[in-house]
Design a protein around this motif. Sequence first.
Motif, PDB file in Angstrom:
ATOM      1  N   GLN A 125       0.956  -1.134   0.062  1.00 12.46           N
ATOM      2  CA  GLN A 125       0.083  -0.187  -0.017  1.00 12.46           C
ATOM      3  C   GLN A 125       0.924   1.077   0.028  1.00 12.46           C
ATOM      4  OE1 GLN A 125      -2.390  -0.867   3.151  1.00 12.46           O
ATOM      5  NE2 GLN A 125      -3.888  -2.115   2.198  1.00 12.46           N
ATOM      6  N   HIS A 126       1.991   1.051   0.610  1.00 11.76           N
ATOM      7  CA  HIS A 126       2.967   2.258   0.527  1.00 11.76           C
ATOM      8  C   HIS A 126       3.899   2.033  -0.623  1.00 11.76           C
ATOM      9  CE1 HIS A 126       1.434   2.637   4.711  1.00 11.76           C
ATOM     10  NE2 HIS A 126       1.879   3.880   4.513  1.00 11.76           N
ATOM     11  N   ARG A 127       3.560   1.311  -1.729  1.00  8.84           N
ATOM     12  CA  ARG A 127       4.273   1.538  -3.095  1.00  8.84           C
ATOM     13  C   ARG A 127       5.791   0.911  -2.794  1.00  8.84           C
ATOM     14  NH1 ARG A 127       4.058   6.606  -5.180  1.00  8.84           N
ATOM     15  NH2 ARG A 127       4.381   6.119  -7.230  1.00  8.84           N
ATOM     16  N   CYS A 128       5.914  -0.098  -1.522  1.00  9.68           N
ATOM     17  CA  CYS A 128       7.155  -0.477  -1.558  1.00  9.68           C
ATOM     18  C   CYS A 128       6.938  -2.324  -1.825  1.00  9.68           C
ATOM     19  CB  CYS A 128       7.551  -0.725  -0.070  1.00  9.68           C
ATOM     20  SG  CYS A 128       7.537   0.917   0.489  1.00  9.68           S
ATOM     21  N   LEU A 129       7.997  -2.493  -2.787  1.00 12.73           N
ATOM     22  CA  LEU A 129       7.958  -4.057  -3.238  1.00 12.73           C
ATOM     23  C   LEU A 129       8.433  -4.855  -2.033  1.00 12.73           C
ATOM     24  CD1 LEU A 129       9.879  -3.302  -6.642  1.00 12.73           C
ATOM     25  CD2 LEU A 129       7.353  -3.849  -6.181  1.00 12.73           C
ATOM     26  N   THR A 130       7.867  -6.074  -2.239  1.00  9.58           N
ATOM     27  CA  THR A 130       8.270  -7.307  -0.957  1.00  9.58           C
ATOM     28  C   THR A 130       8.734  -8.293  -2.042  1.00  9.58           C
ATOM     29  OG1 THR A 130       6.086  -8.301  -0.947  1.00  9.58           O
ATOM     30  CG2 THR A 130       6.470  -6.672   0.499  1.00  9.58           C
ATOM     31  N   PHE A 131       9.714  -8.685  -1.722  1.00 11.14           N
ATOM     32  CA  PHE A 131      10.464  -9.878  -2.291  1.00 11.14           C
ATOM     33  C   PHE A 131      10.988 -11.086  -1.263  1.00 11.14           C
ATOM     34  CE2 PHE A 131      10.563  -7.395  -5.991  1.00 11.14           C
ATOM     35  CZ  PHE A 131      10.128  -8.659  -7.093  1.00 11.14           C
ATOM     36  N   GLU A 132      10.942 -12.302  -1.361  1.00 13.16           N
ATOM     37  CA  GLU A 132      11.560 -13.237  -0.455  1.00 13.16           C
ATOM     38  C   GLU A 132      12.938 -13.519  -1.046  1.00 13.16           C
ATOM     39  OE1 GLU A 132       9.137 -16.716  -0.514  1.00 13.16           O
ATOM     40  OE2 GLU A 132       7.836 -15.934   1.241  1.00 13.16           O
ATOM     41  N   GLU A 133      13.330 -13.060  -2.309  1.00 15.49           N
ATOM     42  CA  GLU A 133      14.314 -13.637  -2.963  1.00 15.49           C
ATOM     43  C   GLU A 133      15.320 -12.332  -3.108  1.00 15.49           C
ATOM     44  OE1 GLU A 133      17.500 -14.310  -4.702  1.00 15.49           O
ATOM     45  OE2 GLU A 133      16.401 -16.481  -4.279  1.00 15.49           O
ATOM     46  N   PRO A 134      16.450 -12.092  -2.568  1.00 10.92           N
ATOM     47  CA  PRO A 134      17.143 -10.804  -2.775  1.00 10.92           C
ATOM     48  C   PRO A 134      17.631 -10.704  -4.188  1.00 10.92           C
ATOM     49  CG  PRO A 134      18.346 -12.208  -1.053  1.00 10.92           C
ATOM     50  CD  PRO A 134      17.258 -13.275  -1.673  1.00 10.92           C
ATOM     51  N   ALA A 135      18.098 -11.688  -4.938  1.00 11.46           N
ATOM     52  CA  ALA A 135      18.385 -11.281  -6.357  1.00 11.46           C
ATOM     53  C   ALA A 135      17.228 -11.061  -7.123  1.00 11.46           C
ATOM     54  CB  ALA A 135      18.941 -12.615  -6.971  1.00 11.46           C
ATOM     55  N   ALA A 136      16.025 -11.605  -6.972  1.00 12.56           N
ATOM     56  CA  ALA A 136      14.913 -11.520  -7.740  1.00 12.56           C
ATOM     57  C   ALA A 136      14.511  -9.929  -7.483  1.00 12.56           C
ATOM     58  CB  ALA A 136      13.686 -12.302  -7.280  1.00 12.56           C
ATOM     59  N   ALA A 137      14.602  -9.388  -6.225  1.00 13.63           N
ATOM     60  CA  ALA A 137      14.359  -8.192  -6.039  1.00 13.63           C
ATOM     61  C   ALA A 137      15.303  -7.183  -6.834  1.00 13.63           C
ATOM     62  CB  ALA A 137      14.702  -7.612  -4.831  1.00 13.63           C
ATOM     63  N   VAL A 138      16.514  -7.515  -6.876  1.00 13.04           N
ATOM     64  CA  VAL A 138      17.429  -6.689  -7.596  1.00 13.04           C
ATOM     65  C   VAL A 138      17.009  -6.638  -9.200  1.00 13.04           C
ATOM     66  CG1 VAL A 138      19.914  -6.143  -8.464  1.00 13.04           C
ATOM     67  CG2 VAL A 138      19.203  -6.785  -5.951  1.00 13.04           C
ATOM     68  N   ARG A 139      16.725  -7.872  -9.644  1.00 11.25           N
ATOM     69  CA  ARG A 139      16.471  -8.100 -11.155  1.00 11.25           C
ATOM     70  C   ARG A 139      15.049  -7.114 -11.461  1.00 11.25           C
ATOM     71  NH1 ARG A 139      18.056 -13.432 -10.632  1.00 11.25           N
ATOM     72  NH2 ARG A 139      15.907 -14.300  -9.634  1.00 11.25           N
ATOM     73  N   ALA A 140      14.163  -7.212 -10.735  1.00  8.86           N
ATOM     74  CA  ALA A 140      12.943  -6.564 -10.801  1.00  8.86           C
ATOM     75  C   ALA A 140      13.193  -5.001 -10.622  1.00  8.86           C
ATOM     76  CB  ALA A 140      11.817  -6.918  -9.310  1.00  8.86           C
ATOM     77  N   ILE A 141      14.232  -4.499  -9.855  1.00  7.01           N
ATOM     78  CA  ILE A 141      14.461  -3.028  -9.924  1.00  7.01           C
ATOM     79  C   ILE A 141      15.296  -2.709 -11.164  1.00  7.01           C
ATOM     80  CG2 ILE A 141      15.974  -1.448  -8.679  1.00  7.01           C
ATOM     81  CD1 ILE A 141      15.338  -2.673  -6.007  1.00  7.01           C
ATOM     82  N   ALA A 142      16.051  -3.581 -11.703  1.00  2.00           N
ATOM     83  CA  ALA A 142      16.487  -3.429 -12.880  1.00  2.00           C
ATOM     84  C   ALA A 142      15.859  -3.208 -14.212  1.00  2.00           C
ATOM     85  CB  ALA A 142      17.529  -4.496 -13.334  1.00  2.00           C
ATOM     86  N   ALA A 143      14.768  -4.129 -14.108  1.00  3.87           N
ATOM     87  CA  ALA A 143      13.703  -4.162 -15.053  1.00  3.87           C
ATOM     88  C   ALA A 143      12.979  -2.866 -15.089  1.00  3.87           C
ATOM     89  CB  ALA A 143      12.773  -5.354 -14.907  1.00  3.87           C
ATOM     90  N   LEU A 144      12.532  -2.301 -13.771  1.00  3.03           N
ATOM     91  CA  LEU A 144      11.834  -1.097 -13.823  1.00  3.03           C
ATOM     92  C   LEU A 144      12.660   0.084 -14.161  1.00  3.03           C
ATOM     93  CD1 LEU A 144      10.247  -1.247 -10.046  1.00  3.03           C
ATOM     94  CD2 LEU A 144       9.228  -1.932 -12.209  1.00  3.03           C
ATOM     95  N   HIS A 145      13.980  -0.108 -14.063  1.00  4.67           N
ATOM     96  CA  HIS A 145      14.829   0.943 -14.405  1.00  4.67           C
ATOM     97  C   HIS A 145      14.806   1.023 -16.122  1.00  4.67           C
ATOM     98  CE1 HIS A 145      18.747   2.945 -15.631  1.00  4.67           C
ATOM     99  NE2 HIS A 145      18.075   3.839 -15.030  1.00  4.67           N
ATOM    100  N   ALA A 146      14.872  -0.119 -16.528  1.00  3.38           N
ATOM    101  CA  ALA A 146      14.892  -0.269 -17.966  1.00  3.38           C
ATOM    102  C   ALA A 146      13.589   0.198 -18.739  1.00  3.38           C
ATOM    103  CB  ALA A 146      15.040  -1.629 -18.620  1.00  3.38           C
ATOM    104  N   PHE A 147      12.359  -0.155 -17.798  1.00  2.00           N
ATOM    105  CA  PHE A 147      11.136   0.679 -18.579  1.00  2.00           C
ATOM    106  C   PHE A 147      11.198   2.233 -18.379  1.00  2.00           C
ATOM    107  CE2 PHE A 147       8.900  -3.716 -17.294  1.00  2.00           C
ATOM    108  CZ  PHE A 147       8.625  -3.848 -18.601  1.00  2.00           C
ATOM    109  N   SER A 148      11.887   2.708 -17.024  1.00  2.00           N
ATOM    110  CA  SER A 148      11.952   4.126 -16.833  1.00  2.00           C
ATOM    111  C   SER A 148      12.777   4.743 -18.022  1.00  2.00           C
ATOM    112  CB  SER A 148      12.675   4.382 -15.572  1.00  2.00           C
ATOM    113  OG  SER A 148      13.150   5.512 -15.459  1.00  2.00           O
TER     114      SER A 148
END
Lengths: 709, 709
Positions: B439-462
């Motif tokens: 609800q505070h627009r923070c991502l939750t992940f159980e997997e550290p590497a997956a979190a970083v990959r997702a951030i990289a993907a978001l940055h590529a979209f950006s």
Amino acid sequence: MSLSPSQQAALGPLFNPQSIAVVGASSNPAKIGGLPVEYLLNQRYPGAIYPVNPKQERIQGLQAYPTLRDIGAPIDMAICAVPASGVMSAVEDAAAAGVRSIVMFSSGFAETGADGVRAQNDLRAFVKESAIRLLGPNCLGFVNNHQGVYATFTPALKIAAPLRGNIGLISQSGAFGIFALMLAQRRGLGISHFVSTGNEADIELADALAWQALDPATSVILCYLEGARDGEKLCAALELARAQRKPVVMCKVGRTAQGAAAAASHTASLAGCDKIYDAVLRQYGVYRAQDIHELFDIGYACSVAPLPVSDALGIVSISGGAGVLMVDEAERVGLSVPLLAEAGQQAILKRVPFASAVNPVDITGQILNEPALLADAVDTMLEHGQYGAMVSFQAVTGISPQHRPLVTELWARVRAAHPPLTIAVVSLFDEQNRKFLEQHRCLTFEEPAAAVRAIAALHAFSRHFARQPVPVALPEPVAIDRARFDEADALRLLADAGIPVVSSRVARSADEAAGEAAALGFPVVLKVLSADIAHKSDVGGVALRLADSQAVRAAFVRITESAARAVPNAHIEGVLVAPMIQDGVECILGVTRDPVFGPVVMFGLGGILVEVLKDVTFRQAPFDVAEAHRMIREIRAWPVLGGVRGQAPVDVDTLAETLATLSRFAAANAGSIESIDINPFIARPKGQASCAVDALVVSRTSRALTDED
Amino acid sequence: MSLSPSQQAALGPLFNPQSIAVVGASSNPAKIGGLPVEYLLNQRYPGAIYPVNPKQERIQGLQAYPTLRDIGAPIDMAICAVPASGVMSAVEDAAAAGVRSIVMFSSGFAETGADGVRAQNDLRAFVKESAIRLLGPNCLGFVNNHQGVYATFTPALKIAAPLRGNIGLISQSGAFGIFALMLAQRRGLGISHFVSTGNEADIELADALAWQALDPATSVILCYLEGARDGEKLCAALELARAQRKPVVMCKVGRTAQGAAAAASHTASLAGCDKIYDAVLRQYGVYRAQDIHELFDIGYACSVAPLPVSDALGIVSISGGAGVLMVDEAERVGLSVPLLAEAGQQAILKRVPFASAVNPVDITGQILNEPALLADAVDTMLEHGQYGAMVSFQAVTGISPQHRPLVTELWARVRAAHPPLTIAVVSLFDEQNRKFLEQHRCLTFEEPAAAVRAIAALHAFSRHFARQPVPVALPEPVAIDRARFDEADALRLLADAGIPVVSSRVARSADEAAGEAAALGFPVVLKVLSADIAHKSDVGGVALRLADSQAVRAAFVRITESAARAVPNAHIEGVLVAPMIQDGVECILGVTRDPVFGPVVMFGLGGILVEVLKDVTFRQAPFDVAEAHRMIREIRAWPVLGGVRGQAPVDVDTLAETLATLSRFAAANAGSIESIDINPFIARPKGQASCAVDALVVSRTSRALTDED
């Protein structure tokens, strides 16, 4: 390089203790010294529990003792939960009490800087002398989950206790390890034995790995590794696991430059080169997981299913799309998806005229009208095909009450008829269906690609376990009678070791050079010979493509004078005359010393591929010819050796034998040789001589060298 | 190449209908015609529902109608749940009743062979003529989840209804799509709109994508694609999504040869070349997911978090190991992890003397004693660093009641202070904490590497969204006045198009050749000139490194005679004389026609890299210079162009301009040119002329060609 059974037995009192003392025990279960006592009581640990605390008579209902010596009974393991300042007196007490092993939670050692390193060295020396095995310091302890030993102070296990199972888990990082342990619990994975190794003053990850390799309750071992201090011990432990047919899956961090730097700063351990870790882990059959999900995906698969006896994968799907996704992944990870025999295809098409029947077999949405089609398709495939593994995509049937037989009856029957078959069912599952399948040693996955990847990993373990480790006999070490090698020395050393080298001659005058050239046959190359000149080309010390005696004479004068001008103090012995080889494929063969794993052999092609694409591969020395063949086929440019643009393939057998020979030589002389660089080694087709054309050998005592660039 | 608003508006009655008829409606909710009625009722669909069934008066409590015409009210959408045999009369009824769109479940069309293809063509022609938009046939329908429109007959949604959210999901495969829909539900992902496109007789995946791009309830679009029939429409839809700043994540199967074959057999659609799909998807900013987990990981991230404004990642961890894992992954996926400013490091070390403070910031297990350390570290990092995204590894704090403030208070405060920051918290979570963070627009992940990959993907979209699409103006098409081109023609054509080419001359006699060579300057190369000779080298038609007039004269005679002997009927026009260029980096620039995406430009380096490593990259034509720069940097051998072994870097600007020019030429002449092969294009350092040295152009009308190999 093997861990003796007695070495392993020595960890029994630690990891499977009959009695446990808790030094610094507390009545408050929220405290570091209270938690282990509470855990042991809650877990109904069957052995004796001795809280040690001079200020209390009873702790959590148990009799407490002022010191370990006061207990007056054998103590297999003592948990040390006191601050760093109290550690030495606790350890002295332990030695006096005959404690056999210690789990030390206390922090304030090597992780805190130079003073801490000294304190840790003192601690290590003391326990070694007292024959006490030590886990930690600065660790979160361990859990022997089948014996109820929760030797840890993490409060996390109060939230959810790890499930019991056959997966061993070892982590150099405590927080990370507990996180992984809890994640395993969430994923429904059962743990046999969890270890956090902390600062590794005594017991390293490799020790815990070796213990789990021999632990009957553990059948697969997952590791989180930042770096190993003792590469030899790690390899021995991995070999022990292989001998026990226990797959090892490892998440080794520090893959990148920044990651390695962060790891080094984190652990203050010698990081070593990640590429070498990567090669050695491959060599020892370890599956290197890129992240924690993969660690658990592969670990899970190993914990449930038999290993496939071949790389042939049968794919059946009730969605064509999922079939495509799975065959894509199979091709990517190197599984074969063989065509179904014609008779099998016909049988399937007879039932479902619009099915894809080749493998993947897609029986289409028709399944909704006629659920029995799936079982018929599977039976047909198994009748007409030979598969090491089957994967079945069943969409949401695993949570659909009406389709329960497609999950249960079908696969129970297949399992009974095909005990060695690796089976993976991809669907969404309710708990009951999932457990049913796993009890029948069938894997369950929600992700089709992950199922295929896991099967490929199982197959890689299967291949690795099938290899008979050939004992590699090392030659006698050579007497390295000089600190410095010129090129002629280096080539002779390698030739004596059994490496094919170019037939070069030393000449000390222009006439001698012309004579040797004539004897060798033109064209030739001349290289100035001096142990004092490292880079001959840079000083004008090389002449190529000399076609006749006149050219050789002129070149002799030119290159010796040029070299002498450039390096006035160099002792120039003359020149090396060698045939000019212009065909073949230039390879690079090298030996370097890795701080963790010792002598390591490198292989790659010459030119831009090595320089820009880093297309090289490594192996710990020594290795056999079969391993050399695998190594050669690992580089991306491997097809070049197989012959491109109409070229004949090179003699890969000779190349592999050369690499294996080089590896034995490197291992035998690890004490005296720092590095070897054969660049180029010219690989030529069978029947033509492949050979080392230039070599640089650096001894450990000095960095005298000879080379050509 | 754009989808007009009116085209999109035309899908409104289908995807957001005010009234729905169900043809073949059944009182039995287990039946294909009963399920949609039951779903619509249960979902409290607010519009009118008209069951159509000539045999019943009431169905599931609603008035039923014998035909669509009998309804006598506007019908936005009709669900067609009758067998194939009844389809044409149902569609005729729909046309007569003024139905605006149809969802057709019925199978028995193109998926069943030639007869089915014909039936489907008839169906398509009829609905086109009747201005009815058609989804299907042979599809599982769609769900508009915010409007309660369950236009599907899958029974799966009875087990669990899709959650409501902002994720659009489109699948060409029905079973796969429903599986993904259910998996999304399990992962807690909210869906706005789900579409299964089936046989795509009318509406393709691209149409649904374009509709979701304009759908206010959808903010990220996930697709499962086997193949597109209309590449132009797909690109237009992707461009529409880009313009709306809606990320598109796509699982495109058929990556491998066997996968593509399976896909082709499954869909009977033109598979196209996967490498081209890959390039075009990259060009249009699509994230290509390798499996379903990744599809959802990235889709989830897009659905929750703001896109990072820079590639700088701040990493904070309560486990050093997880910090290392994350920085490894960051480096691998191209995020930067900048050092924390000295003042920030000092501030952190003051609080935790043994922390790693550089970034990753590892505040160590000390957090257990002093939870506030985490918030302090985060505040310090945000004060002293500039990050597009922060990722925080918090081990098991997300399920630990005592650490709840570390999950909630901390990140709510950071979010309030830094609205545009992308935040990912990695931990295990209970449902309450997870929801709070999201609800505070923070991502939750159980997997550290997956979190970083997702951030990289978001940055590529950006980054992709930040690009201003530069309209690429095409030149006038050239008149292709001949069926066949010799090399001189080909080079002239390219030179006229603005491609730098070598300054070659045509010579028809030995004397002319010698004269031209002298004018150009020695050394030169001679190539036989004939539109009838495809492979000049093979017929001895090429002479290299000619150093003087005498050599040129001799070569003229030799190569023309040799070519004439080898190809007796060839019309030999003479030779091409060109300077012999021996420096620079050999590149390959090519144009081919992709059956789906039209003219496509290829780039790679010459030699072994292309042949063995397939180190080439593609782009759909036309594209601008910025895109060409990205393309050049995509090949693995890119460092070669940047200068290796002391070579000067090549003039990459000229190379990029040449690629962009070639792409415009290819697009303008797509109707007349089949392929162009510039091999080699010699790239040289700035100040020296880079140029095409050899060219082959093939027109679409004939495959007359000129080349050199």
